[in-house]
Design an enzyme around this catalytic site. Structure first.
Site, PDB file in Angstrom:
ATOM      1  N   LYS A  38       6.152 -14.344 -18.430  1.00 20.81           N
ATOM      2  CA  LYS A  38       6.108 -15.832 -18.733  1.00 20.81           C
ATOM      3  C   LYS A  38       7.016 -16.051 -19.790  1.00 20.81           C
ATOM      4  CE  LYS A  38       2.039 -17.490 -18.736  1.00 20.81           C
ATOM      5  NZ  LYS A  38       0.436 -17.450 -19.398  1.00 20.81           N
ATOM      6  N   ARG A 108      -0.094 -18.894 -25.342  1.00 16.33           N
ATOM      7  CA  ARG A 108      -0.445 -18.465 -24.136  1.00 16.33           C
ATOM      8  C   ARG A 108      -0.237 -17.120 -23.860  1.00 16.33           C
ATOM      9  NH1 ARG A 108       3.661 -22.279 -20.599  1.00 16.33           N
ATOM     10  NH2 ARG A 108       2.230 -21.592 -19.085  1.00 16.33           N
ATOM     11  N   GLY A 117      -4.858 -15.446 -14.662  1.00 15.74           N
ATOM     12  CA  GLY A 117      -5.976 -15.540 -14.806  1.00 15.74           C
ATOM     13  C   GLY A 117      -6.738 -14.700 -15.537  1.00 15.74           C
ATOM     14  N   MET A 119      -6.172 -13.239 -18.709  1.00 15.90           N
ATOM     15  CA  MET A 119      -6.116 -13.158 -19.859  1.00 15.90           C
ATOM     16  C   MET A 119      -6.355 -14.525 -20.369  1.00 15.90           C
ATOM     17  SD  MET A 119      -3.383 -10.215 -21.064  1.00 15.90           S
ATOM     18  CE  MET A 119      -2.234 -10.865 -19.987  1.00 15.90           C
ATOM     19  N   ARG A 375       7.790 -18.071 -11.863  1.00 14.11           N
ATOM     20  CA  ARG A 375       7.788 -16.641 -11.650  1.00 14.11           C
ATOM     21  C   ARG A 375       7.877 -16.151  -9.945  1.00 14.11           C
ATOM     22  NH1 ARG A 375       1.263 -16.318 -13.200  1.00 14.11           N
ATOM     23  NH2 ARG A 375       0.824 -17.771 -11.612  1.00 14.11           N
ATOM     24  N   HIS A 493     -12.413  13.936   8.706  1.00 11.48           N
ATOM     25  CA  HIS A 493     -11.937  13.965   9.965  1.00 11.48           C
ATOM     26  C   HIS A 493     -11.866  12.250  10.428  1.00 11.48           C
ATOM     27  CE1 HIS A 493     -13.114  13.725  14.420  1.00 11.48           C
ATOM     28  NE2 HIS A 493     -12.107  14.490  14.393  1.00 11.48           N
ATOM     29  N   ARG A 658       2.589  22.999  17.288  1.00 13.53           N
ATOM     30  CA  ARG A 658       1.905  24.009  16.550  1.00 13.53           C
ATOM     31  C   ARG A 658       0.823  24.991  17.358  1.00 13.53           C
ATOM     32  NH1 ARG A 658      -1.965  22.062  11.640  1.00 13.53           N
ATOM     33  NH2 ARG A 658      -3.670  21.634  13.533  1.00 13.53           N
ATOM     34  N   SER A 805       7.682  22.990   7.944  1.00 15.96           N
ATOM     35  CA  SER A 805       7.239  21.816   8.017  1.00 15.96           C
ATOM     36  C   SER A 805       6.196  21.803   6.761  1.00 15.96           C
ATOM     37  CB  SER A 805       6.535  21.269   9.343  1.00 15.96           C
ATOM     38  OG  SER A 805       6.108  20.159   9.041  1.00 15.96           O
ATOM     39  N   GLY A 807       2.982  21.379   5.431  1.00 14.84           N
ATOM     40  CA  GLY A 807       1.485  21.040   5.626  1.00 14.84           C
ATOM     41  C   GLY A 807       0.728  20.804   4.442  1.00 14.84           C
ATOM     42  N   THR A 808       1.047  19.520   3.835  1.00 18.42           N
ATOM     43  CA  THR A 808       0.608  19.106   2.362  1.00 18.42           C
ATOM     44  C   THR A 808      -0.873  18.783   2.309  1.00 18.42           C
ATOM     45  OG1 THR A 808       1.463  16.901   3.152  1.00 18.42           O
ATOM     46  CG2 THR A 808       2.831  18.171   1.385  1.00 18.42           C
ATOM     47  N   CYS A 872       4.256  17.249   7.421  1.00 20.62           N
ATOM     48  CA  CYS A 872       3.608  16.679   8.662  1.00 20.62           C
ATOM     49  C   CYS A 872       1.906  16.522   8.028  1.00 20.62           C
ATOM     50  CB  CYS A 872       3.379  17.560   9.921  1.00 20.62           C
ATOM     51  SG  CYS A 872       2.579  19.286   9.198  1.00 20.62           S
ATOM     52  N   TYR A 892      13.014  14.840   7.459  1.00 20.86           N
ATOM     53  CA  TYR A 892      12.087  13.899   7.946  1.00 20.86           C
ATOM     54  C   TYR A 892      10.548  13.895   7.476  1.00 20.86           C
ATOM     55  CZ  TYR A 892       9.852  17.611  10.650  1.00 20.86           C
ATOM     56  OH  TYR A 892       9.284  18.735  11.198  1.00 20.86           O
TER      57      TYR A 892
END
Ligand code: ADP
Ligand code: MG
Ligand code: MG
Length: 921
Positions: A38, A108, A117, A119, A375, A493, A658, A805, A807-808, A872, A892
């Protein structure tokens, strides 16, 4: 002697910045961190020469110091505030606290990021016994002065004397409610409809009643000294940073607690001076649709909050945007044409200056327009898209700017139907869970997958309700409009599948008790039965009783155009995880450039899986290699057909296939009838089937006999799969189609596993060439990197693998030691207590797991420069993770088909941001 830190280093902090005339304005739009949004924008408007009442901004830094200092103002603040106040007085030609010519101000709040809204703001500061007569004489408007005074008393007692003091009244006993009660009582007694009916005398009396009430309720006098009011206001605004609402909002929006708010002390202008005065809010374009029309609301003879507070129905700004609700009301355009023209030209100027849609607040005092705020306006996903595209054609912004204008999450909105938020406001909340699949859905509840399929067939919309889902529910999940489960996490799943399909889904709604036998669900003492309607908001994770209205996500023709622009600036590839030709087709439509994960085992679930599953079970329960080979031969045509169909659907694009991954016991039949049938087919007793199945039982199957370990112990299984891949590809190539299978070995931890399986691949490849009379079949051989040891030995792995690849999901599971199927018990607490910043199964933990990824990339490429690397895991569709993958040099990301557009946008934004910020050392 101890040396105070303050005096030892650098300049004293500048806590106060002036705004007003162009010349005296010290702040600017790019100082949001220090001045809050602001304050920075008020200064910017001053620099543009717009009519802004003068004032000054006390910095966010001061707020931070105030809290550090146990809620005491820094000693240096008082003199600079006094100086700034004097500068403001000079500009406005009146004096704060003066009996003849009093200046009034507002205090303000305003943080770095807008927290609308959340504060506090106090208006009309400076009115007191001494200044009231002067202001009446000056304005010749007693009614206005007492109206302002009663507003000051209300706001001040609420914000400064109650909230900021930490007074916690009982529900409905707050001072504001009590004062409003007095006002209502007076209106009723006098037979008034509107606040504007109150006379000067009424208001004067009300002010006295208010002050008495405050004395009784809060045990203190309302301060009658302007300077005391001012400091009370400043402190209260600071404190409102740690008000309950503000804290809750910050948690949701991920705004750091340490930022603090600025305070803007600004000369009051009055929209409540009579019928030639008004106040309003406006948007330079429609924030819901993006339509390029100046859009807003205003109220005659009113102050600030009135417009948003919903006390009176506000009027439309202009004729062009009238709706059926306000058609009868007079527009500003008609009522004050000269002011309207000025306002319209200011909004145009602001939009041009900021190059974005503006949300503005204004007040008209006796026919003169003042700007009180501007804003960048918040907007829906649809509006964001439309505005971005419009602004390109208007040459207001560049294509790159447009790409940065949509939050990737906003694309979700454009792709799924959503619950009508106005309907949601009045709906009965049934349960809360994790927002696993976005969008909204309503339907009749059913308790089994079979029921879901049957009801859907007869044309009913159903919500599948399960304790938790398992792969056998898949048909029912497909048939249902939405899925609600009592257990499971974001990567359970049900969640995974639902997201893959873009299906609305809530998981882990732990307050829900599911009784599938009696076909009832209970939440507390509420009970619903099969056929009852519920509505899910999968974006929020809220379930409601009954049928709520939905807004269809109308396919915006501009979406495709926008995505084409996005792709122009994207460097990182985007693929999809898809297991069926139908999913593959879907993925292509969403712009996937290949499949990053095709799970071969998918053919054993769902429709048409009876026969292959039966054969697979035979393979699993075979007593000898001979038996197994025989069964494998039978399975072969199914595997080949499944692979071929997907390769064909993705013609010309790479498909990462896979090899079989899950622990075998997952497929062991539990149903006695099925066991009998298998026994008959295998020529053994049912008891033998049961016993062989039991032998496969593992106490920790996630880390058990699965993935490449199956291929090592049963090379014939690998062999059959490879043959299926090579033959499928060969047949397609012969038919004139292009295909690029990539063979991915899962769950590896050592390069020898890869060389072992590679030997099989070589042999089967040669045999296939011979059989098909071909010279070559293009393909790649690589591995999933999902075990920390694989990252640590990535250089060795890369000698065998042509691609990695990540697999996280599993990499995070094993890196953290968190079982991803069991995080429900502790993850919420971990997040609540901020032990960890985010669920690592939703967004890559860059600090920890990220290091494993970086290491694997560096080690892998040190051996094989052109090593192709992707991801992946589920996180592949998460914008922050996409950015991380881009920065880490991956080729990728791969994610659910429905998240492909999101990943594309996130990837383009990562590329554009990296351009803007050259690496600094
Ligand atoms: P919020 O951040 O909640 O929007 P604001 O600080 O913008 O709070 O104040 C709310 C409203 O109060 C403004 O929209 C404006 O109408 C009114 N207001 C604030 N300061 C002034 C002022 N100096 N003169 C007139 N009205 C003001
Ligand atoms: Mg405001
Ligand atoms: Mg895995």
């Amino acid at each position: 002697m101890a040396i105070s830190k303050k005096s030892s280093g650098g300049k004293a902090k500048k806590y106060v910045y002036l705004f007003g005339t162009k010349k005296c304005t010290e702040g600017a739009a790019d100082m949001k961190n220090l001045l809050g949004g602001k304050g920075a924008n008020l200064a910017e408007m001053c620099r543009l020469g717009l009519p802004v009442p003068a004032g000054f901004t006390i910095t966010t830094e001061c707020c931070v110091d105030y809290f550090k200092n146990k809620m005491k103002f820094p000693a240096s603040l008082k003199p600079v505030v006094e100086k700034a106040l004097a500068a403001t007085e000079r500009q406005m030609g009146s004096k704060f606290g003066d009996a003849q010519n009093p200046l009034l101000v507002s205090c303000r709040s305003g943080a770095r990021k807008s927290m609308p809204g959340m504060m506090e703001t106090v208006l009309n500061v400076g009115l007191c016994t001494r200044t009231i007569p002067g202001l009446i004489a000056k304005t010749k408007n007693e009614r206005f002065v007492y109206d302002s005074y009663r507003r000051l008393i209300t706001m001040y007692s609420d914000v400064v004397m109650e909230k900021a003091e930490g007074v916690e009244p009982e529900e409905g006993k707050g001072i504001r409610v009590q004062l409003d009660g007095l006002l209502q009582k007076m209106k009723k007694a006098k037979g008034y409809q509107k606040d504007t009916d109150l006379t000067a005398g009424d208001l004067k009396k009300i002010c006295n009643d208010y002050k008495k009430c405050i004395r009784v309720v809060l045990g203190k006098n309302f301060p009658d000294e302007p300077i005391a009011q001012l400091w009370g206001g400043i402190g209260a605004v600071f404190k409102s940073w740690n008000g309950r609402r503000a804290i809750a909002y910050r948690n949701i929006e991920g705004i750091p607690d340490g930022w603090g708010t600025a305070v803007n002390v600004q000369t009051m202008v009055f929209g409540n001076m009579g019928d030639n005065s008004a106040t309003g809010v406006a948007f330079s374009r429609n924030p819901a649709t993006g339509e390029h029309k100046f859009y807003g609301e205003w109220l005659i003879n009113a102050q600030g909050e009135d417009v948003v507070a919903g006390i009176r129905t506000p009027s439309p700004l202009n004729e062009a945007t009238k709706s059926e609700h306000n058609a009868a009301l007079v527009s500003l355009e008609k009522a004050m044409p000269r002011v309207y023209v000025e306002l319209d030209s200011i909004q145009k100027k602001l939009e041009k200056h900021y190059r974005d849609m503006q949300d503005i607040e204004f007040t008209i005092q006796d026919g003169k327009l003042y700007m009180l705020q501007c804003r960048v306006g918040k907007r829906t996903g649809t509006a964001a898209l439309n505005m971005a595209m419009d602004m390109i054609s208007e040459k207001l912004i560049s294509e790159k700017n447009a790409v940065m204008r949509l939050a990737p999450a906003q694309l979700d909105e454009l792709l799924h139907p959503i619950v009508d938020s106005s309907a949601e406001k009045h709906a009965k909340l049934l349960a809360k869970g994790l927002p696993a699949g976005p969008g909204g859905a309503f339907g009749q509840i059913v308790f089994t997958a079979a029921a879901a399929v049957a009801w859907a067939k007869s044309g009913k919309k159903v919500i599948l309700l399960r304790e938790e889902t398992n792969p056998e529910d898949i048909e029912g999940m497909r048939a249902a409009e939405g899925i609600l489960t009592a257990r499971g996490g974001m990567t359970s799943h049900a969640a995974l599948v639902a997201r893959g399909w873009g299906k609305c889904c809530i998981v882990g709604a732990s307050s829900v008790r599911v009784d599938a036998v009696r076909k009832t669900m209970t939440v507390g003492n509420k009970e619903l039965s099969e056929g009852d309607f519920v509505t899910l908001n999968g974006t929020k994770g809220y379930a409601y009783e009954g049928k709520l209205a939905m807004i269809s996500a109308t396919e915006n023709p501009r979406f495709k155009k926008f995505m084409a622009i996005v792709d122009k600036y994207r460097i990182l590839g985007v693929r999809a995880n898809a297991d069926t030709p139908a999913d593959a087709k879907n993925a292509r439509e969403f712009g996937a450039e290949g499949i990053g994960l095709f799970r071969t085992e998918h053919m054993f679930y769902g429709k048409g899986s009876d026969r292959p599953l039966f054969i697979l079970r035979k393979i699993i329960l075979s007593g000898t290699t001979e038996e197994r080979r025989k069964a494998l031969k039978k399975l072969f045509p199914f595997v080949k057909a499944s692979i071929k169909a997907t390769l064909k659907a993705m013609e010309g694009l790479p498909v990462t296939i896979r090899l079989l991954d899950p622990p075998l016991h997952e497929f062991v039949p539990q149903d006695p009838a099925k066991q009998k049938e298998l026994a008959r087919s295998l020529g053994i007793s049912a008891e033998d089937v049961r016993r062989r199945g039991e032998q496969l039982h593992e106490s920790n199957p996630m880390m058990g006999h699965r993935g490449v370990r199956l291929g090592i112990t049963y090379p014939e299984i690998t062999e059959m799969q490879l043959r299926a891949i090579f033959e499928a590809a060969a047949e397609l190539i012969k038919a004139g189609k292009k295909c690029k299978p990539e063979i991915m070995v899962p769950v590896t931890c050592d390069a020898h596993e890869l060389s072992d399986q590679k030997a099989i691949a070589r042999r089967v490849y040669d045999e296939t060439l011979c059989k098909m009379k071909m010279r070559s079949i293009p393909h790649m051989y690589g591995t999933m990197i999902e075990i920390p040891r694989a990252c640590l030995t990535a250089d060795k792995m890369a000698e065998e693998a042509e691609f990695f690849s990540f697999g996280t999901n599993d990499l995070s599971q094993m890196g953290f030691g968190f079982s991803r199927d069991d995080i429900g018990g502790f993850m919420p607490e971990y997040l609540n207590k901020k032990i960890i910043a985010a669920d690592p199964f939703q967004t890559i933990d860059q600090e920890g797991i990220g290091q494993l990824i970086e290491m694997a990339v560096a080690k892998g490429r040190s051996v094989r420069k052109d090593l192709k690397i992707g991801i992946c895991g589920e996180q592949g569709g998460d914008p922050a993770s996409v950015e991380f993958c881009f920065k880490t040099g991956l080729n990728y990301v791969s994610c659910s088909p429905f998240r492909v557009p999101i990943a594309r946008l996130a990837a383009a934004q990562a590329a554009i941001s990296a351009e803007k910020k050259p690496k600094r050392k």
